[in-house]
Motif scaffolding. Structure first.
Motif, PDB file in Angstrom:
ATOM      1  N   GLN A 123       0.772  -1.111  -0.253  1.00 32.55           N
ATOM      2  CA  GLN A 123      -0.080   0.020   0.157  1.00 32.55           C
ATOM      3  C   GLN A 123       0.967   1.138  -0.041  1.00 32.55           C
ATOM      4  O   GLN A 123       0.471   1.921  -0.554  1.00 32.55           O
ATOM      5  N   ARG A 130       2.564   2.046  -3.752  1.00 33.71           N
ATOM      6  CA  ARG A 130       1.646   2.223  -3.689  1.00 33.71           C
ATOM      7  C   ARG A 130       1.673   4.041  -4.308  1.00 33.71           C
ATOM      8  O   ARG A 130       1.544   4.989  -4.881  1.00 33.71           O
ATOM      9  N   GLN A 190       1.898   6.648  -6.368  1.00 32.63           N
ATOM     10  CA  GLN A 190       0.713   7.009  -7.342  1.00 32.63           C
ATOM     11  C   GLN A 190       0.426   8.522  -6.731  1.00 32.63           C
ATOM     12  O   GLN A 190       0.213   9.070  -7.527  1.00 32.63           O
ATOM     13  N   GLU A 226       4.189  -3.930 -12.224  1.00 31.73           N
ATOM     14  CA  GLU A 226       2.797  -3.240 -13.092  1.00 31.73           C
ATOM     15  C   GLU A 226       2.530  -1.765 -12.959  1.00 31.73           C
ATOM     16  O   GLU A 226       2.178  -1.549 -13.962  1.00 31.73           O
ATOM     17  N   LEU A 227       2.809  -1.062 -11.997  1.00 41.01           N
ATOM     18  CA  LEU A 227       3.312   0.153 -12.134  1.00 41.01           C
ATOM     19  C   LEU A 227       3.787   1.306 -12.649  1.00 41.01           C
ATOM     20  O   LEU A 227       4.172   2.330 -12.953  1.00 41.01           O
ATOM     21  N   ALA A 254      -5.366   6.963  -8.329  1.00 46.46           N
ATOM     22  CA  ALA A 254      -5.272   5.806  -8.477  1.00 46.46           C
ATOM     23  C   ALA A 254      -4.960   4.945  -7.230  1.00 46.46           C
ATOM     24  O   ALA A 254      -4.996   3.918  -6.663  1.00 46.46           O
ATOM     25  N   PHE A 292      -7.010   1.795  -4.583  1.00 41.01           N
ATOM     26  CA  PHE A 292      -6.365   0.795  -4.041  1.00 41.01           C
ATOM     27  C   PHE A 292      -5.923   0.411  -2.192  1.00 41.01           C
ATOM     28  O   PHE A 292      -6.657  -0.492  -1.727  1.00 41.01           O
ATOM     29  N   PRO A 344      -3.063  -3.146 -17.031  1.00 48.57           N
ATOM     30  CA  PRO A 344      -2.764  -2.946 -15.096  1.00 48.57           C
ATOM     31  C   PRO A 344      -3.709  -1.102 -14.495  1.00 48.57           C
ATOM     32  O   PRO A 344      -3.721  -0.738 -13.764  1.00 48.57           O
ATOM     33  N   ASP A 386      -6.550  -2.314 -11.079  1.00 50.11           N
ATOM     34  CA  ASP A 386      -7.040  -1.771  -9.793  1.00 50.11           C
ATOM     35  C   ASP A 386      -8.713  -1.704  -9.165  1.00 50.11           C
ATOM     36  O   ASP A 386      -9.637  -2.013  -8.490  1.00 50.11           O
ATOM     37  N   ALA A 396      -5.845  -8.414  -4.130  1.00 54.66           N
ATOM     38  CA  ALA A 396      -5.595  -7.092  -3.699  1.00 54.66           C
ATOM     39  C   ALA A 396      -3.751  -6.723  -3.666  1.00 54.66           C
ATOM     40  O   ALA A 396      -3.132  -5.646  -4.936  1.00 54.66           O
TER      41      ALA A 396
END
Lengths: 432, 315
Positions: A97, A100, A104, A129-130, B24, B28, B150, B154, B226
């Motif tokens: 988390q 991300r 992000q 993936e990111l 984004a 998540f 991708p 999410d 997730a």
């Protein structure tokens, strides 16, 4: 009508000004580095905090342009480095988390981090993936690039195979006689993997030696009374342990009065970081590894002298494995950013450009040459050193009897898994 | 009943719209909050009967591992199916444990549930073929045969999570307000009297425990998907403790409040970690203390209390 057009003109002017300012801002661009390491919990005091201490002074030196060549450009290729630090505590769930969030929400340009192998395993696919360039700076498990392959993920430190292969080679090089040996390792992946690597390496180097005890106390146990009794009773020639941090210190402090260190030759595969806190209480004659040529065993180069002074001036303690591993990630990252900027004409590099620059890259770190040769050019190999604890003239316990092994002597070739390589008898190892 | 499902559907639509508009990282975090909220919803059910489980990590972890292994080793990728498998696993594990556990109350109940979850942690930590303490990675799920890229993965998982959460919350609401559900509240007040009235406290506890296990398994499967990774830490007592906290913050008066509480806890933790990396625990602790002091019955009491008050006045 006129009015509207006039307003349109003003808007265009404003837009132009904004563009101009944007352009000016771009010249003084910053480079945001997400740094994730333990700031709380068991691994904080041994690894996370010293690693970030090292990272902090190093980034400061980079930003001021005071590092020696080839690190003498200000920041990363002129861009100021802005670190964003996150605590690695909380397990892989929290870390995915927070990773991300770094990418992000905070829009960091790269992420450098992760001590825990579990966190590394969880983060790598998310980074992929990111599509974010990510450096794993410390974690040990060979599984990351052995079980999968990644475009955007790199590890700038050798994986754990070399810790125990190097150790067995050191024992042989120093003529330590081993007919029986025992192990005390923590009951989690790191402890089990370390012991598996060590026994496999011993089978190659000391084929006659037998195992007399295998102990797996819980991670963070802190009390080793029973284990020490068992080891004293088994009387092995050699005791292997990959214990780290508080566990390692506890074993030393509890084993010392009971004569554990007199009865058997003790080897700590990754125990160098317990030396500064224990100081003169550290037992003599222990064979110690550091997961690299770090601290007392680092090469005597100009870069290393500069780095050691930088760290010691700030914290008044010798840098051991954790800050070195952070330094080798940041030095590599700096050169990779600058290499990518050379290739793209001086713009801030994208994750793709950084990955291209880092792949198969090699650079001189304070601990020696780091080469990204394994895992398809994503996994580093590096030299490793071992030594024996002894008193110096000033009465301090330091490491002597140091033997340094070249990277290709203790790391598997690019196409082999660590454990397979050991079991096959180290094919292709270059030890000269 | 129609009203409850109508409200759930409305809530779900609003949540999905919010998710589509959110950045984004927030999507998540919201997915993760829903997963924790589901586990907390189960604890709320137990709390209504006066019990707190400190071992929901067991069912959470069981759901995550079984659905994760099916996805990673056997190629099952359908998100809804994996979630259902997680829920069934959690419920089955709870059903297995429930005859033993439903006899206990108070601290014994809490400690025993925690001990059982730590047993699973210990077993998984030693299970080297499935990664030991490091766990293993779970591939991205598909949705009705469609595997999103991708960019949309999410959001797709979030939508599925919202639908599951809305259905779960609605069913829980109906159950809590039904006769069998209300017996739990009575048992909380006076077990002996409930027994004399002819209801079995044991059965009520068992039923609530299995429900909580199923919800925990559902949450575990969701979080495994997730995060893309599961490890034995899912069953560690701190994970269970975190969810108990979310349940307490949400309060047992409302079935929806736990999701809000989960999201708030996640956001407070994340932002305090961001701005105070060396002392974020302090800020999280202060926040939790403040909530406990000023909202002792949880966030849910903000609106649930008022609703009961209005009802009381009308009667």
């Amino acid at each position: 009508m006129f009015d509207v057009r006039k307003r349109g003109g003003i808007a265009a002017l404003l837009a132009g000004a904004a563009l101009a300012f944007g352009g000016a801002a771009q010249a003084q661009e910053t480079f945001k580095v997400g740094i994730v390491t333990f700031l709380s919990g068991q691994a904080a005091q041994s690894f996370g905090v010293p690693a970030w201490d090292g990272g902090k002074v190093l980034i400061e030196a980079f930003n001021n342009g005071t590092a020696p060549a080839p690190y003498d450009k200000k920041g990363f290729g002129g861009m100021e480095i802005v670190p964003v630090v996150i605590d690695e505590a909380g397990g892989a769930t929290v870390q995915v988390q927070e990773y991300r969030n770094l990418v992000q929400r905070e829009n960091v340009d790269v992420v450098v981090g992760y001590v825990s192998s579990g966190d590394c395993l969880a983060i790598a696919p998310v980074a992929e993936e990111l599509k974010k360039f990510t450096i794993l700076y410390d974690c040990g498990t060979p599984r990351i690039f052995e079980d999968a392959s990644y475009e955007y993920v790199f590890r700038t430190a050798a994986h754990a195979t070399q810790d125990n292969v190097g150790l067995a080679r050191y024992l042989k090089a120093k003529g330590v006689e081993v007919s029986t040996y025992a192990g005390i390792n923590q009951d989690y992946a790191w402890g089990h993997d370390s012991w598996a690597d060590f026994t496999a390496a011993m089978k190659q180097v000391y084929p006659e030696a037998t195992v007399s005890a295998e102990l797996f106390p819980a991670f963070g146990a802190g009390q080793y009374g029973t284990e020490i009794s068992a080891l004293l009773q088994a009387r092995p020639d050699l005791i292997h342990s990959s214990l780290w941090g508080g566990d390692n210190q506890a074993l030393i402090l509890q084993g010392l009065p009971r004569g554990l260190f007199q009865r058997s030759q003790v080897v700590f595969s990754a125990g160098d970081h317990a030396m500064p806190p224990l100081g003169a209480n550290y037992p003599e004659g222990v064979i110690v590894g550091a997961r690299g040529a770090y601290g007392y065993m680092a090469p005597d180069t100009e870069l290393n002298r500069w780095w050691t002074k930088l760290y010691m001036d700030a914290y008044n303690v010798i840098p051991v494995q954790a800050p070195y591993r952070m330094a080798q990630a940041l030095t590599g990252l700096k050169l990779a950013v600058e290499k990518a900027m050379e290739a793209n004409g001086g713009k801030k590099p994208t994750s793709e450009e950084l990955a291209a620059a880092m792949k198969n890259f090699s650079w001189e770190s304070p601990a020696g040459l780091i080469e990204m040769t394994n895992g398809g050019g994503h996994q580093a190999i590096q030299p490793i050193a071992f030594g024996r604890s002894m008193k110096n003239d000033a009465g301090e316990v330091v490491l002597g009897d140091i033997v340094r092994f070249p990277a290709r002597c203790v790391n598997p070739p690019a196409d082999m898994k660590g454990i397979d390589w050991i079991n096959a008898g180290f094919p292709g190892a270059q030890c000269d | 009943m129609i009203r409850v499902f109508g409200l759930a559907a409305l809530g779900a639509v609003l949540a999905i719209v919010a998710g589509a508009l959110a950045p984004a990282w927030l999507v998540f975090t919201m997915t993760k909050a829903i997963a924790f909220g589901l586990v907390a919803l189960g604890i709320v059910g137990l709390m209504r009967g006066g019990l707190v489980s400190f071992g929901q990590g067991l069912y959470y972890c069981a759901g995550a591992y079984v659905s994760g292994l099916l996805a990673a080793r056997f190629g099952v990728s359908e998100a809804a199916l994996l979630l259902l498998i997680g829920a069934v696993t959690g419920a089955a594990a709870a059903a297995l444990v429930s005859p033993l556990i439903a006899r206990y109350r108070g601290i014994f109940f809490a400690m025993l549930t925690m001990a059982l979850s730590m047993v699973l942690y210990g077993v998984l930590a030693k299970a080297t073929p499935i990664g030991g303490t490091d766990g293993f990675n779970v591939p991205r799920p598909s949705f009705g045969g469609w595997t999103p890229g991708p960019e949309s993965a999410d959001l797709a998982l979030y939508v599925v999570a919202v639908v599951f959460a809305a259905v779960a919350a609605a069913l829980c609401r109906l159950y809590y307000d039904s006769g069998p559900g209300l017996v739990a509240l009575a048992a909380r007040e006076n077990e002996l009297r409930v027994e004399y009235l002819g209801a079995s406290v044991f059965t009520v506890t068992q039923r609530n425990f299995i429900l909580a296990g199923g919800l925990a398994g559902l949450g575990g499967a969701l979080n495994g998907m997730a995060l893309g990774h599961v490890d034995p830490f899912f069953s560690y007592w701190t994970t269970s403790g975190e969810v108990v906290f979310i349940a307490i913050l949400g309060g047992y008066a409302s079935a929806v409040a736990v999701f809000g509480a989960a999201l708030i806890v996640e956001l407070v933790r994340s932002f305090s970690g961001q701005y105070f990396p060396e002392s974020w625990q302090l800020f999280l602790g202060i926040f939790l203390l403040l909530v406990i002091i000023f909202l002792p019955r949880g966030f849910g009491s903000l609106w649930a209390k008022r609703a009961t008050g209005a009802k009381g006045a009308g009667e």
